[in-house]
Design an enzyme around this catalytic site. Structure first.
Site: not given
Length: 489
Positions: A261, A295, A185, A392
């Site tokens: 992850e 990331c 997806k 983040e």
């Protein structure tokens, strides 16, 4: 051929349907979703928007193809991946342009992603034939132990928008090499590159049902029934820690093998003895690659007080010279953020830091006009309570704080729930070795701002995830170990 004509040609080649059981089909009810160019705000293509029923049909196809694909010779599986690698290299310019159009990154970086993403195909084409076991007498001498590996089975992949090709190849390649079938997806924001890649797999001989693609605007609704289906045996997700945590709870029902992850909060530590030229170059890579939307992006710049002023000056000068614009334009260093929400979040973090005493050395503003642009930014004197040191950033913002001792640097670097990657710059070999031992991250760049490589195990610790992608370890995420005892007769 004009740029506009070339863009239209590349977009026209991308299928608009779902790929299920080897066929390109419309979504149930003909529903579609729009893919937007973040540099202009324009719709560049309408594609099929999968329903819950479409998702389960894709899983049906993967389940139906599993046994035959698992029984396919490893050499055959590997050679299919190698053909895909070769064809991807032939079409690297098309794939790079497609990524830039749907995600916004500069063409030079998109070309780099094609090279990086392609390496997973080459690496796992070679690993497919190296799946092995062992045989030997047990310690008691009563039997022979046979340890073998077998494919986990049908796998479901949920990929992020920031690296549309590499995140697909990093998951699909080891799964196919191991003998697993796939439902993927792709993200609704950047689905076109994944679709184009699966078209390429189809072209090199992918059997029907082995890989199935379902783009959707209702991710959780479509993903939930697939994850809960007892026929699914593996879930791999790349994205935020919050979503990963929710998916792991869903996966617990079926005791699925999972690879996650997740988020990062990477420290970038510059010691007083660092080569500042290398450190500044590393900062540009670690922070501003992919417009800061990675990331692995350096999130917290922890710089020794003796070099902080010089480091800040050099970094600010480099960043002030960046060219901002549509990624297709010559010389552009910084493209758009992915959407309006990303711009607003980035600006909130900057304004919070400034409100708590940080100094804007360059940038610090939303760029008005078409598209979703934020000025590349450097902040000095960031206080310990600023949100951008804890959250983040996912944008082109570099915030600098200082330290005085090695122990303080380690404490600051490890002061986070995340543990994906860290960066350290020092010319002291012994100190570098201590940082390898002391920094709580799954990866580390020592005097470099770029660590990713298909031959290396990518992944984090703590709330940055579980499992590894790439390297010799990557294929084992898709293999179950079976032990058999044969008694000595």
């Amino acid at each position: 051929m004009t740029n506009a004509t070339l863009e239209a040609t590349v977009l026209d080649k991308v299928e608009a349907g779902l790929f299920i059981a080897g066929e390109w089909v419309p979504a149930e009810g003909g529903k579609t979703l729009a893919v937007i160019d973040p540099a202009t705000g324009d719709t560049i293509k309408e594609i099929a928007d999968a329903s819950v029923a479409d998702g389960l049909k894709a899983l049906d196809a993967a389940v139906a193809a599993q046994d035959e694909w698992a029984a396919t010779a490893p050499r055959v599986r590997g050679e299919l991946l190698r053909r895909a690698f070769d064809l991807l290299q032939e079409r690297k310019e098309e794939f790079a342009l497609l990524m830039t159009l749907e995600m916004g990154k500069p063409l030079a970086e998109a070309r780099g992603e094609v090279a990086y993403g392609g390496e997973f195909l080459r690496w796992f084409s070679e690993e497919a034939v190296r799946i092995s076991g062992r045989y030997g007498l047990n310690p008691e001498g009563t039997g022979h132990m046979v340890v073998s590996q077998r494919p986990v089975g049908p796998s479901f992949f949920i990929t992020p928008w920031n690296f549309p090709l590499a995140m697909a190849t990093r998951k699909i390649a080891p799964a196919l090499a191991a003998g697993c079938t796939v439902v993927i997806k792709p993200p609704a924001l950047t689905p076109l590159t994944t679709i184009a890649f699966v078209q390429l797999l189809e072209e090199v001989g992918l059997p029907k049902g082995v890989v199935n693609v379902i783009a959707t605007s209702t991710s959780s609704a479509v993903s939930g029934p697939i994850i809960e289906d007892p026929r699914l045996r593996k879930l791999s997700f790349t994205g935020s820690t919050g979503v990963g945590r929710a998916l792991m709870k869903q996966a617990a029902t079926g005791i699925l093998r999972t690879s996650m992850e997740l988020g990062g909060n990477a420290p970038f530590v510059v010691f007083g003895d660092a080569d500042l030229d290398k450190a500044v170059d590393g900062a540009m890579l670690a922070k501003f690659r992919n417009i800061g939307q990675a990331c692995t992006a350096a999130n917290r710049f922890i710089v020794h007080e003796s070099v902080a002023a010089e480091f800040s000056k050099r970094v600010a000068e480099r960043v002030a010279g960046f060219s901002v614009g549509r990624g297709t334009e010559d010389g552009v260093n910084i493209g758009p953020l992915i959407d309006d929400k990303a711009v607003a979040t980035t600006d909130e973090l900057v304004q919070d830091a400034v409100g708590k005493g940080a100094k804007i050395l360059t940038g610090g503003t939303v760029i008005d006009g078409a598209g979703t642009f934020y000025a590349p930014t450097v902040l000095g004197d960031v206080s310990a309570d600023a949100r951008l040191l804890k959250e983040e950033i996912f944008g082109p913002v570099l915030g600098i704080t200082t330290f005085s001792t090695e122990d303080e640097a380690v404490r600051l670097a490890n002061d986070t729930e995340y543990g994906l990657v860290s960066y350290v710059f020092t010319q002291d070999l012994a100190r570098g070795q201590r940082m390898i031992e002391k920094l709580a991250t799954g990866m580390m760049g020592l005097n470099t701002g770029l660590v990713s490589n298909a031959a290396a195990p990518f992944g984090g610790i703590k709330q940055s995830g579980i499992g590894r992608e790439g390297g010799a370890e990557g294929i084992h995420e898709y293999l179950d170990t079976k032990y058999t005892l044969i008694p000595v007769s």
